[in-house]
Write an enzyme that holds these catalytic residues in place. Sequence first.
Site, PDB file in Angstrom:
ATOM      1  N   LYS A  93       0.796  -1.233   0.000  1.00  0.00           N
ATOM      2  CA  LYS A  93       0.000   0.000   0.000  1.00  0.00           C
ATOM      3  C   LYS A  93       0.833   1.290   0.000  1.00  0.00           C
ATOM      4  O   LYS A  93       0.355   2.364   0.368  1.00  0.00           O
ATOM      5  CB  LYS A  93      -1.010   0.053   1.182  1.00  0.00           C
ATOM      6  CG  LYS A  93      -1.830  -1.186   1.387  1.00  0.00           C
ATOM      7  CD  LYS A  93      -2.299  -1.855   0.128  1.00  0.00           C
ATOM      8  CE  LYS A  93      -3.417  -1.149  -0.580  1.00  0.00           C
ATOM      9  NZ  LYS A  93      -3.759  -1.921  -1.838  1.00  0.00           N
ATOM     10  N   HIS A 143       6.869  -7.385  -2.473  1.00  0.00           N
ATOM     11  CA  HIS A 143       6.712  -6.700  -1.186  1.00  0.00           C
ATOM     12  C   HIS A 143       7.721  -7.227  -0.167  1.00  0.00           C
ATOM     13  O   HIS A 143       7.672  -6.862   1.007  1.00  0.00           O
ATOM     14  CB  HIS A 143       5.290  -6.894  -0.646  1.00  0.00           C
ATOM     15  CG  HIS A 143       4.246  -6.108  -1.386  1.00  0.00           C
ATOM     16  ND1 HIS A 143       4.433  -4.804  -1.782  1.00  0.00           N
ATOM     17  CD2 HIS A 143       2.992  -6.441  -1.799  1.00  0.00           C
ATOM     18  CE1 HIS A 143       3.345  -4.373  -2.402  1.00  0.00           C
ATOM     19  NE2 HIS A 143       2.455  -5.349  -2.439  1.00  0.00           N
ATOM     20  N   SER A 151      -4.730   2.495   4.498  1.00  0.00           N
ATOM     21  CA  SER A 151      -4.920   1.865   3.191  1.00  0.00           C
ATOM     22  C   SER A 151      -4.875   0.337   3.325  1.00  0.00           C
ATOM     23  O   SER A 151      -5.685  -0.377   2.714  1.00  0.00           O
ATOM     24  CB  SER A 151      -3.828   2.367   2.236  1.00  0.00           C
ATOM     25  OG  SER A 151      -3.973   1.812   0.966  1.00  0.00           O
TER      26      SER A 151
HETATM   27  P1  A3P Z   1      -5.302   4.511  -0.725  1.00  0.00           P
HETATM   28  O1  A3P Z   1      -5.862   3.232  -0.200  1.00  0.00           O
HETATM   29  O2  A3P Z   1      -4.842   5.435   0.365  1.00  0.00           O
HETATM   30  O3  A3P Z   1      -6.214   5.193  -1.687  1.00  0.00           O
HETATM   31  P2  A3P Z   1      -0.276  -0.248  -3.631  1.00  0.00           P
HETATM   32  O4  A3P Z   1      -0.300  -0.102  -5.103  1.00  0.00           O
HETATM   33  O5  A3P Z   1       1.085  -0.285  -3.024  1.00  0.00           O
HETATM   34  O6  A3P Z   1      -1.160  -1.357  -3.170  1.00  0.00           O
HETATM   35  O7  A3P Z   1      -0.868   1.101  -3.030  1.00  0.00           O
HETATM   36  C1  A3P Z   1      -2.223   1.422  -3.164  1.00  0.00           C
HETATM   37  C2  A3P Z   1      -2.421   2.847  -2.707  1.00  0.00           C
HETATM   38  O8  A3P Z   1      -1.861   3.747  -3.700  1.00  0.00           O
HETATM   39  C3  A3P Z   1      -3.904   3.188  -2.587  1.00  0.00           C
HETATM   40  O9  A3P Z   1      -3.970   4.158  -1.545  1.00  0.00           O
HETATM   41  C4  A3P Z   1      -4.153   3.794  -3.969  1.00  0.00           C
HETATM   42  O10 A3P Z   1      -5.304   4.570  -4.050  1.00  0.00           O
HETATM   43  C5  A3P Z   1      -2.884   4.625  -4.146  1.00  0.00           C
HETATM   44  N1  A3P Z   1      -2.668   5.009  -5.548  1.00  0.00           N
HETATM   45  C6  A3P Z   1      -2.646   4.219  -6.627  1.00  0.00           C
HETATM   46  N2  A3P Z   1      -2.492   4.935  -7.755  1.00  0.00           N
HETATM   47  C7  A3P Z   1      -2.415   6.220  -7.375  1.00  0.00           C
HETATM   48  C8  A3P Z   1      -2.268   7.452  -8.082  1.00  0.00           C
HETATM   49  N3  A3P Z   1      -2.198   7.488  -9.402  1.00  0.00           N
HETATM   50  N4  A3P Z   1      -2.226   8.592  -7.370  1.00  0.00           N
HETATM   51  C9  A3P Z   1      -2.305   8.567  -6.024  1.00  0.00           C
HETATM   52  N5  A3P Z   1      -2.455   7.436  -5.293  1.00  0.00           N
HETATM   53  C10 A3P Z   1      -2.512   6.271  -5.963  1.00  0.00           C
END
Ligand code: A3P
Length: 294
Positions: free
Chosen positions: A55, A111, A141
Amino acid sequence: RGIEELDVPLFGRRSRVFCRYRGYVLPSDIVNTVVNDIPWFEVRPDDTWVVSFPKAGTTWLQEIVYLICNDFDYEKAQATTIEDRFPFLEFPYPGVKVVAQSPPPRFIKTHLPFSLLPKQLDEKKPKVIYIARNPKDTAVSLQAFTKMINYVTFLGNMEDFAQLFVEGTVFYGPWEKHVKEAWDRRDEENILFVTYEDLHKDFRGTVQDIARFLEKSMSESQLRALEVHCSFSLMQSNDSVNYSWQQGVLFGEGQFMRKGKVGDWKNHLSSEMSDKFDAMVTSLEPSGLHFVDS
Ligand code: A3P
């Protein structure tokens, strides 16, 4: 083999059991892969790796890296899910054996912390980008994600989850150990350390750093187009990166691309809990590592 089974009652009985291995908490169904396969995984110098605690903005960084390395070919990116073009090393799909046999250039997401990555990483020196995010937003998240995935039942509330996060008893925890391992290696020539907050605050500057590290050039118009393509709202509706293909499979209710904000934790964590996270971050500060959380 140094694997300890953990009982975390707040994760219900239907959840994957956790194990602790070399100081990290891992879902038990990946632990065999982590112990038996990953250390011997054959690394190639022309691989590109994205490494993170869950996340932290992994998918965002993956899409940026993929496009920079593929001549900004948006059609190609659109045609295949990020899971297929940038596979998750330790995950059952497509599986470490498939990743091992993929033709070059490979793009690999993991990860796992540095200490659990393949032994050849130091010898072959592929380009590795680590992304970190402030732990309060990471925890919020991760809790939302935990509620969404079908194979985990979490019986507690946000505060309970945050407490486990601080104690290091969530997937891939402890967070501070994971991040510190990467931070300590940030000056190695094949490693780049970036943060979610950097991407938010200065998308262009951070992407230019990433492109320089990847030894790729980009024009002003390519950078502008990438900024639009990678905006939260477009990524949220982009079916090759938003994990909609997992809806009804691995995921139940909820959206993978949830809010995409810095500071959303303020809507979820008490001030007492926030203090516990601050103490965790403060413990990292002597190493020069700081996080912005609003
Ligand atoms: P949130 O749950 O706070 O919205 P990962 O890819 O490591 O699983 O992380 C997911 C997090 O990155 C989520 O956070 C997601 O919404 C956010 N995320 C993904 N793409 C994004 C973007 N283009 N801009 C900002 N946040 C992004």
